[in-house]
Design a protein around this motif. Structure first.
Motif, mmCIF file in Angstrom:
data_model
loop_
_atom_site.group_PDB
_atom_site.id
_atom_site.type_symbol
_atom_site.label_atom_id
_atom_site.label_comp_id
_atom_site.label_asym_id
_atom_site.label_seq_id
_atom_site.Cartn_x
_atom_site.Cartn_y
_atom_site.Cartn_z
ATOM 1 N N TYR A 174 -3.555 14.293 4.092
ATOM 2 C CA TYR A 174 -4.084 14.734 2.804
ATOM 3 C C TYR A 174 -4.975 15.937 3.041
ATOM 4 O O TYR A 174 -5.841 15.916 3.913
ATOM 5 N N PHE A 204 -9.110 8.774 1.629
ATOM 6 C CA PHE A 204 -8.815 10.115 1.105
ATOM 7 C C PHE A 204 -9.782 10.472 -0.024
ATOM 8 O O PHE A 204 -10.307 11.586 -0.078
ATOM 9 N N GLU A 205 -10.028 9.527 -0.935
ATOM 10 C CA GLU A 205 -10.934 9.786 -2.064
ATOM 11 C C GLU A 205 -12.373 9.957 -1.568
ATOM 12 O O GLU A 205 -13.107 10.802 -2.075
ATOM 13 N N ILE A 242 0.702 6.841 -6.649
ATOM 14 C CA ILE A 242 -0.550 7.547 -6.957
ATOM 15 C C ILE A 242 -0.412 9.045 -6.684
ATOM 16 O O ILE A 242 -0.821 9.874 -7.496
ATOM 17 N N TYR A 243 0.156 9.390 -5.539
ATOM 18 C CA TYR A 243 0.196 10.789 -5.116
ATOM 19 C C TYR A 243 1.509 11.495 -5.444
ATOM 20 O O TYR A 243 1.743 12.598 -4.952
ATOM 21 N N PHE A 266 -0.944 15.807 -0.781
ATOM 22 C CA PHE A 266 -0.546 14.596 -0.067
ATOM 23 C C PHE A 266 0.803 14.793 0.612
ATOM 24 O O PHE A 266 1.703 15.394 0.046
ATOM 25 N N LEU A 317 0.567 4.183 -2.690
ATOM 26 C CA LEU A 317 0.293 5.581 -2.318
ATOM 27 C C LEU A 317 1.356 6.515 -2.887
ATOM 28 O O LEU A 317 1.043 7.593 -3.394
ATOM 29 N N GLU A 350 0.832 -1.204 0.000
ATOM 30 C CA GLU A 350 0.000 0.000 0.000
ATOM 31 C C GLU A 350 0.865 1.252 0.000
ATOM 32 O O GLU A 350 0.546 2.240 -0.669
ATOM 33 N N THR A 377 -6.314 3.419 2.770
ATOM 34 C CA THR A 377 -5.891 4.810 2.928
ATOM 35 C C THR A 377 -6.306 5.648 1.725
ATOM 36 O O THR A 377 -6.925 6.702 1.871
ATOM 37 N N TYR A 378 -6.004 5.162 0.521
ATOM 38 C CA TYR A 378 -6.393 5.877 -0.701
ATOM 39 C C TYR A 378 -7.912 6.025 -0.755
ATOM 40 O O TYR A 378 -8.432 7.093 -1.052
ATOM 41 N N THR A 379 -8.626 4.937 -0.431
ATOM 42 C CA THR A 379 -10.090 4.945 -0.471
ATOM 43 C C THR A 379 -10.658 5.993 0.481
ATOM 44 O O THR A 379 -11.596 6.718 0.132
#
Length: 187
Positions: A34, A101-102, A17-18, A24, A14, A10, A97-99
């Motif tokens: 974030y 933040f989104e 992605i960021y 971020f 991350l 993960e 974590t990504y989920t």
């Protein structure tokens, strides 16, 4: 797969992605921030997610205690955290974590619908009185203004009008001098 392997995967995801995203911030390999919303947006807020030893099998620690959030009332913060905790329950056992933040980005307007900016001085004094009431009297000493000498006051008064503003055109002479010397250099 163990929790540490899940976390490493993960973390790599991350970072990719960021990459280049100014909102971020990786505080440590297990703690991330974030910013939801643009800089200067009164409804922007900052979410901090920290992984526990056994994450993602156990929920991460979600915080909104960053100084960036000092204008948000505690009721709104609690409401946001409660909605994020609901999302955590749905995604428990997976990398989230990504989920999260989104999810916060997608629901920003809903999260902040009851937000009325609190003046930072008020919220800081509330924090001081809640956490350490004994330090409240000492904080008044820090508010002391810088004192000007008589000569500094006189010089300031000579430059400004009765409202404390510089007169119109006070620096035009310098502009004219610069434009004349600039034209000689061009020749």
């Amino acid at each position: 797969m163990g929790a540490n392997e899940d976390q490493e995967m993960e973390l790599e995801a991350l970072r990719s992605i960021y990459e280049g995203d100014e909102s971020f911030r990786e505080l440590s390999p297990v703690s991330f921030q974030y910013r939801i919303g643009e800089n200067g947006d009164p409804k922007a807020f900052l979410i901090e997610i920290s992984w526990t030893e056994t994450y993602p099998q156990t929920p991460p620690i979600i915080s909104m205690n960053a100084f960036f959030n000092n204008t948000i009332s505690s009721d709104v913060k609690q409401s946001i955290l409660a909605k994020l905790q609901e999302a955590v329950e749905v995604h428990l056992g997976t990398a989230m974590t990504y989920t999260l933040f989104e999810y916060a980005k997608d629901h920003k307007d809903q999260f902040m619908e009851n937000h009325h900016p609190v003046h930072s001085a008020t919220s800081i004094s509330n924090i001081i009185s809640v956490e350490t009431p004994s330090t409240a009297p000492s904080s008044k000493k820090k508010d002391k203004k810088e004192q000007l000498s008589k000569a500094q006051k006189r010089k300031l008064a000579d430059k400004t009008d009765h409202k404390g503003e510089l007169p119109r055109g006070w620096n035009w002479v310098d502009v004219v001098k610069l434009s004349k010397t600039g034209s000689k250099d061009d020749e």
